[in-house]
Write a protein that holds these residues in place. Structure first.
Motif, PDB file in Angstrom:
ATOM      1  N   GLN A  23     -26.380  55.051 -23.189  1.00 18.55           N
ATOM      2  CA  GLN A  23     -25.030  55.561 -23.411  1.00 18.55           C
ATOM      3  C   GLN A  23     -24.739  55.490 -24.910  1.00 18.55           C
ATOM      4  N   TYR A  24     -23.852  56.343 -25.380  1.00 13.60           N
ATOM      5  CA  TYR A  24     -23.510  56.358 -26.795  1.00 13.60           C
ATOM      6  C   TYR A  24     -22.447  55.304 -27.103  1.00 13.60           C
ATOM      7  N   PRO A  25     -22.336  54.935 -28.366  1.00 12.04           N
ATOM      8  CA  PRO A  25     -21.271  53.995 -28.738  1.00 12.04           C
ATOM      9  C   PRO A  25     -19.901  54.571 -28.392  1.00 12.04           C
ATOM     10  N   ILE A  26     -18.920  53.672 -28.330  1.00  9.58           N
ATOM     11  CA  ILE A  26     -17.557  54.125 -28.037  1.00  9.58           C
ATOM     12  C   ILE A  26     -17.096  55.133 -29.081  1.00  9.58           C
ATOM     13  N   VAL A  27     -17.436  54.854 -30.337  1.00 10.89           N
ATOM     14  CA  VAL A  27     -17.143  55.807 -31.422  1.00 10.89           C
ATOM     15  C   VAL A  27     -18.376  56.684 -31.600  1.00 10.89           C
ATOM     16  N   MET A  28     -18.255  57.952 -31.242  1.00  5.47           N
ATOM     17  CA  MET A  28     -19.407  58.848 -31.300  1.00  5.47           C
ATOM     18  C   MET A  28     -19.902  59.016 -32.733  1.00  5.47           C
ATOM     19  N   PRO A  29     -21.218  59.067 -32.920  1.00  8.60           N
ATOM     20  CA  PRO A  29     -21.786  59.269 -34.254  1.00  8.60           C
ATOM     21  C   PRO A  29     -21.519  60.685 -34.752  1.00  8.60           C
ATOM     22  N   PRO A  30     -21.715  60.933 -36.039  1.00  4.97           N
ATOM     23  CA  PRO A  30     -21.453  62.269 -36.606  1.00  4.97           C
ATOM     24  C   PRO A  30     -22.430  63.311 -36.081  1.00  4.97           C
ATOM     25  N   ASN A  73     -37.455  64.464 -30.941  1.00  4.67           N
ATOM     26  CA  ASN A  73     -36.812  65.765 -30.716  1.00  4.67           C
ATOM     27  C   ASN A  73     -35.670  65.654 -29.708  1.00  4.67           C
ATOM     28  N   LEU A  74     -34.998  64.514 -29.708  1.00  3.43           N
ATOM     29  CA  LEU A  74     -33.900  64.278 -28.769  1.00  3.43           C
ATOM     30  C   LEU A  74     -32.588  64.616 -29.455  1.00  3.43           C
ATOM     31  N   PRO A  75     -31.905  65.650 -29.035  1.00  2.82           N
ATOM     32  CA  PRO A  75     -30.677  66.063 -29.727  1.00  2.82           C
ATOM     33  C   PRO A  75     -29.525  65.113 -29.435  1.00  2.82           C
ATOM     34  N   LEU A  76     -28.558  65.104 -30.317  1.00  3.21           N
ATOM     35  CA  LEU A  76     -27.348  64.338 -30.083  1.00  3.21           C
ATOM     36  C   LEU A  76     -26.674  64.854 -28.816  1.00  3.21           C
ATOM     37  N   GLY A  77     -26.354  63.961 -27.922  1.00  3.24           N
ATOM     38  CA  GLY A  77     -25.790  64.338 -26.626  1.00  3.24           C
ATOM     39  C   GLY A  77     -26.746  64.053 -25.496  1.00  3.24           C
ATOM     40  N   ALA A  78     -28.040  63.971 -25.792  1.00  4.34           N
ATOM     41  CA  ALA A  78     -29.013  63.618 -24.752  1.00  4.34           C
ATOM     42  C   ALA A  78     -28.780  62.176 -24.328  1.00  4.34           C
ATOM     43  N   ALA A  96     -34.875  52.125 -29.409  1.00  2.48           N
ATOM     44  CA  ALA A  96     -34.167  53.355 -29.777  1.00  2.48           C
ATOM     45  C   ALA A  96     -33.171  53.072 -30.895  1.00  2.48           C
ATOM     46  N   VAL A  97     -33.004  54.052 -31.767  1.00  2.00           N
ATOM     47  CA  VAL A  97     -32.012  53.955 -32.843  1.00  2.00           C
ATOM     48  C   VAL A  97     -31.300  55.297 -32.981  1.00  2.00           C
ATOM     49  N   LEU A  98     -30.099  55.234 -33.504  1.00  2.00           N
ATOM     50  CA  LEU A  98     -29.373  56.429 -33.925  1.00  2.00           C
ATOM     51  C   LEU A  98     -29.564  56.572 -35.428  1.00  2.00           C
ATOM     52  N   ARG A  99     -29.820  57.778 -35.870  1.00  2.00           N
ATOM     53  CA  ARG A  99     -29.972  58.012 -37.307  1.00  2.00           C
ATOM     54  C   ARG A  99     -29.170  59.237 -37.714  1.00  2.00           C
ATOM     55  N   ASP A 100     -28.428  59.086 -38.783  1.00  2.00           N
ATOM     56  CA  ASP A 100     -27.741  60.228 -39.380  1.00  2.00           C
ATOM     57  C   ASP A 100     -28.752  60.892 -40.308  1.00  2.00           C
ATOM     58  N   SER A 107     -28.569  53.018 -37.047  1.00  2.00           N
ATOM     59  CA  SER A 107     -27.922  51.999 -36.230  1.00  2.00           C
ATOM     60  C   SER A 107     -28.915  50.862 -35.995  1.00  2.00           C
ATOM     61  N   LEU A 108     -28.429  49.757 -35.486  1.00  2.00           N
ATOM     62  CA  LEU A 108     -29.335  48.700 -35.049  1.00  2.00           C
ATOM     63  C   LEU A 108     -30.127  49.201 -33.849  1.00  2.00           C
ATOM     64  N   SER A 109     -31.368  48.742 -33.716  1.00  7.28           N
ATOM     65  CA  SER A 109     -32.196  49.206 -32.598  1.00  7.28           C
ATOM     66  C   SER A 109     -31.802  48.485 -31.315  1.00  7.28           C
ATOM     67  N   THR A 110     -32.049  49.132 -30.200  1.00  3.87           N
ATOM     68  CA  THR A 110     -31.867  48.519 -28.887  1.00  3.87           C
ATOM     69  C   THR A 110     -33.121  48.788 -28.087  1.00  3.87           C
ATOM     70  N   GLY A 111     -33.559  47.834 -27.291  1.00  3.96           N
ATOM     71  CA  GLY A 111     -34.856  47.967 -26.638  1.00  3.96           C
ATOM     72  C   GLY A 111     -34.853  47.578 -25.179  1.00  3.96           C
ATOM     73  N   ALA A 112     -35.902  48.017 -24.496  1.00  2.00           N
ATOM     74  CA  ALA A 112     -36.130  47.672 -23.095  1.00  2.00           C
ATOM     75  C   ALA A 112     -37.590  47.973 -22.796  1.00  2.00           C
ATOM     76  N   ASN A 113     -38.078  47.485 -21.656  1.00  2.00           N
ATOM     77  CA  ASN A 113     -39.455  47.765 -21.268  1.00  2.00           C
ATOM     78  C   ASN A 113     -39.533  48.004 -19.777  1.00  2.00           C
ATOM     79  N   GLY A 114     -40.620  48.607 -19.361  1.00  2.94           N
ATOM     80  CA  GLY A 114     -40.817  48.880 -17.942  1.00  2.94           C
ATOM     81  C   GLY A 114     -42.292  49.007 -17.616  1.00  2.94           C
TER      82      GLY A 114
END
Length: 298
Positions: A23-30, A73-78, A96-100, A107-114
């Motif tokens: 999910q995206y942050p509460i404040v959407m990135p540019p 190649n993941l667009p903003l909104g995916a 995963a990170v968000l980058r302008d 952004s700070l990275s967030t991770g998970a594994n499976g």
């Protein structure tokens, strides 16, 4: 920028794929922001690797991926994707990170594994898999005139599907082409004796193995003769793997230039694998499932 929220990796019950979502942050990135997902098998992705990737993002030719895969190649909104390039029973790590991309802000990275792993249980042998294992064992146990194991498995790739494009100079396609429930329903004790448990029946799984080579007709003929010579071996292995019975028939030469090209030739082998269906069903449970179904009669 704030980091992504609820970054998760979930395995499919079918195995062979992982569902990555966020999910995206509460404040959407540019508008110039984009999601980047980093993946590696067996060992985790490090923060230093992520930082180095973005430091070199304008020229990645010298970047040491070291087994790293980047989904860029993941667009903003995916909000996710399904990764099908995964191995069952192997842990896969994601960050995963968000980058302008306009300013380079991260952004700070967030991770998970499976770990993908099939969890659906049918208690029935898969004819395609039995044939694949038997052919693989055959290829790894072929000897030359001097008694040396030539290990053909390193030269012949096995694909469990029909391949339109050549995947290797020498490869074997394994397909399910037919199937029939016959052989007198050997194990359907409920139907035969009026018991309280339906045990299933016997299926004939018809599997086609097609050897394709782009090297020469002589290579095709040699592999055909290997199949002929090793028919008793293939039958024995498939039975040892759990089949009730099996017949192996070399059907003849295969040639389809419209699909595989004018230089591709092959041979086809048909395996008729008799498999016992052990999916046991309690009749009382079946009655509970069906109790709300109405039979409409005219």
């Amino acid at each position: 920028m704030d980091q992504l929220r609820d970054f998760t990796v979930q395995a499919s019950s079918f195995g062979g794929e992982l569902d990555i979502s966020w999910q995206y942050p509460i404040v959407m990135p540019p508008e110039g922001a984009k999601v980047y997902v980093f993946k590696r098998s067996k060992t985790d992705v490090t923060e230093d690797e992520i930082a180095e990737y973005f430091r070199m993002i304008n020229n990645l030719e010298g970047f040491n991926y070291n087994g790293l895969m980047v989904f860029d190649n993941l667009p903003l909104g995916a909000i996710g994707f399904i990764d099908i390039k995964v191995l069952n029973d192997t842990k896969h790590y994601y960050k995963a990170v968000l980058r302008d991309d306009t300013t380079g802000e991260l952004s700070l990275s967030t991770g998970a594994n499976g770990t993908p792993k099939p969890s659906i249980k049918t208690q029935i042998k898969d004819g395609k898999e039995l044939v694949r294992v038997a052919i693989e064992k055959m290829l790894d146990n072929v000897y030359d005139a001097k008694g040396v194991n030539v290990k053909l498995g390193k030269d012949i790739k096995i694909e469990k599907n029909f391949s339109i494009d050549p995947v290797f100079p020498n490869y074997i396609m394994i397909e399910r082409v037919n199937g029939s429930s016959q052989y007198r329903f050997w194990n359907n004790d409920f139907a035969r004796y009026g018991g309280s448990l339906m045990k299933g029946d016997i299926d004939v799984d018809v599997i086609r193995a097609t050897f394709i080579t782009t090297e020469s007709p002589d290579r095709r003929d040699k592999v055909t003769n290997i199949f002929r010579a090793y028919k008793p071996f293939l039958i024995y292995v498939i039975k040892m793997l759990g089949a009730k019975d099996v017949s192996v028939n070399v059907e003849g030469d295969y040639y389809n230039p419209e699909i595989h090209g004018i230089n591709a030739v092959g041979t086809t082998v048909i395996f008729s694998v008799v498999i016992e269906n052990l999916m046991k069903l309690d009749v009382q449970k079946v009655d509970v499932i069906l109790r709300d179904i109405k039979v409409i009669e005219e």
